[in-house]
Design an enzyme around this catalytic site. Sequence first.
Site, short mmCIF file in Angstrom:
data_model
loop_
_atom_site.label_atom_id
_atom_site.label_comp_id
_atom_site.label_asym_id
_atom_site.label_seq_id
_atom_site.Cartn_x
_atom_site.Cartn_y
_atom_site.Cartn_z
N CYS A 106 0.88 -1.18 0.00
CA CYS A 106 0.00 0.00 0.00
C CYS A 106 0.91 1.21 0.00
CB CYS A 106 -0.91 0.03 1.22
SG CYS A 106 -1.86 1.58 1.32
N CYS A 109 -0.58 4.29 2.50
CA CYS A 109 -0.54 4.19 3.96
C CYS A 109 -0.14 2.76 4.32
CB CYS A 109 -1.85 4.62 4.61
SG CYS A 109 -3.36 4.08 3.78
N SER A 110 -1.07 1.94 4.72
CA SER A 110 -0.70 0.59 5.15
C SER A 110 -1.90 -0.34 5.03
CB SER A 110 -0.21 0.61 6.59
OG SER A 110 -1.18 1.25 7.40
N CYS A 111 -2.73 -0.16 4.01
CA CYS A 111 -3.92 -0.99 3.85
C CYS A 111 -3.50 -2.46 3.77
CB CYS A 111 -4.68 -0.59 2.59
SG CYS A 111 -5.29 1.11 2.66
#
Lengths: 198, 166
Positions: A106, A109-111
């Site tokens: 991602c 962000c950090s999906c």
Amino acid sequence: MSDDDHHRPIPPSPIEQRVNALEELLTERGYVPDGFIEDVNRAYENDIGPMNGAKVVARAWVDPEYKARLLQDGTAAIGELGFGGPEGHFMKVVENTPGVHNVVVCTLCSCYPWPVLGLPPKWYKEAPYRARMVREPRVLLAEMGCPLADDVEVRVWDSSAEARYLVLPERPNGTDDLSEEELAGLVTRDSMIGVARL
Amino acid sequence: MGTGRPGSDVRRHRPRTEPDAHYLSSSYYEHWLTAAATLAVEASLVTREELEARAGGPFPLSGPVDAGDVNVPRPHQARFGIGDRVRVRNLHPPGHTRCPGYVRGKVGVVTRLDGEWSLPDVEAHSPERIPEMLYSVRFDASELWGDGQPGVTVNVDLWDFYLEHA
């Protein structure tokens, strides 16, 4: 650490003080239901993690009809095994084959697919992985211990919108005699992110 | 098909509106704390003064954002189909977007239609929800980086608003 240090209470750090302040104020005002935070912590410590994704993968390896449903509608097929919820509302499963390797990142962000993999590892959230996996995936995969032959196509999935991706790794050779449960034990978190092969 | 989870883009957007020095020196979960506290203050659940009194020190929050008017077309039919070549518009919105910078201006091919989802650029800044078709778009690494990496594609999920015919 000396004995003196060991017995001296460690004062909370500024960030812990801020977390406590927010949690206390919201709880005192009735915005946090009783036990909510404890329940969430317990769920992610005990019940939600890569062992869930491993069960999905093992089922797909032993049941071709399940695998077909999984690739067609990941959310529903994963739901058949009882897994769903936050960050799993729209699941896509991508299949590794001898000629195709999938890997998930991602960049914004950090999906990450929480219901099947739990919370993301630290490196997944950090800038080097997020930048380099789209910029030079073959180089980064090799550095992470997953070198790929030149004739293997690399498909990078930037899960920065709604879909959350789970990689379906290839079933290792020589596992014909293993049970579904034993197969699940072979499946690693990293293989379902796509930074490792089994 | 849903139209996104309520408030998800409000939460995602908040960390990136922290003052720069604080953002760059903060840990990952500290961004989440700052975002949660900012949302709690904006929703009048607590005040910043109460937070600082309880924490015994400063409590940084994200700043307000003037995103201007997000100029998007009204809901419409999906403009693209599987196999269509699309170019990512070179937009630079002052507010939130989930169009990664590295694909702007680049040409890819639509490989999936994922149904309609609330456009994040609007959701992050207003109570309005504009459902739009979301596509998976495949880009060759050679298109993105021009350095001749063989056999690499990068697949990015993009809203209709971000795209134009190539």
